[in-house]
Enzyme design. Sequence first.
Site, short mmCIF file in Angstrom:
data_model
loop_
_atom_site.label_atom_id
_atom_site.label_comp_id
_atom_site.label_asym_id
_atom_site.label_seq_id
_atom_site.Cartn_x
_atom_site.Cartn_y
_atom_site.Cartn_z
N CYS A 62 67.17 70.47 21.58
CA CYS A 62 66.62 69.83 22.78
C CYS A 62 65.33 69.09 22.49
O CYS A 62 65.07 68.02 23.03
CB CYS A 62 66.40 70.87 23.88
SG CYS A 62 65.28 72.21 23.41
N HIS A 82 63.01 75.23 26.73
CA HIS A 82 63.88 74.05 26.72
C HIS A 82 63.02 72.80 26.87
O HIS A 82 62.02 72.82 27.58
CB HIS A 82 64.89 74.14 27.87
CG HIS A 82 65.97 73.11 27.81
ND1 HIS A 82 66.70 72.84 26.67
CD2 HIS A 82 66.46 72.26 28.76
CE1 HIS A 82 67.58 71.88 26.93
NE2 HIS A 82 67.45 71.51 28.19
#
Length: 221
Positions: free
Chosen positions: A27, A161
Amino acid sequence: DDLPDSIDWRENGAVVPVKNQGGCGSCWAFSTVAAVEGINQIVTGDLISLSEQQLVDCTTANHGCRGGWMNPAFQFIVNNGGINSEETYPYRGQDGICNSTVNAPVVSIDSYENVPSHNEQSLQKAVANQPVSVTMDAAGRDFQLYRSGIFTGSCNISANHALTVVGYGTENDKDFWIVKNSWGKNWGESGYIRAERNIENPDGKCGITRFASYPVKKGTN
């Protein structure tokens, strides 16, 4: 500060279609690349899809599919003289050896800056200028199952994330961030999440203000 009430970099042609990181914990590379794709289009007028795989393979300060941060990836792009296009170093979704033989940077940046943390106004100011890399807590059920609307579900602030803020706005008196994810187009609102904005917690929704940063680009490639 005299900031626009809303901005959507997608409408300004600075955002490529949503991508999918797959089963690789990359990510951070997608967040980095989206921010660089954005500032490159804003400065040069050219929207070019760039290579996450090059960052996964070549950013030694990060851990490839096992995670990483955006700033070392920005620094890699600076040191490397730029980043390849997606086309010349395509995404494979797994760790690989850095392929220097195909190193052919098409987009360069000069440096990167951190957004002052714990302050949604600082983040708004940055996003008014360009897409911005951020972290959010995406581990919770509410986030993972998000479908549409302004996200007000529960989450904490752990930075597990990375995503990219590509705009902000207000709907029915509720402020929101427009956040690009890298879980494909079938998640959320065609791959995006609108997260509530100007909440009471200075860390922002799911910790969105904690580790925001953006690339600096002064001229042509």
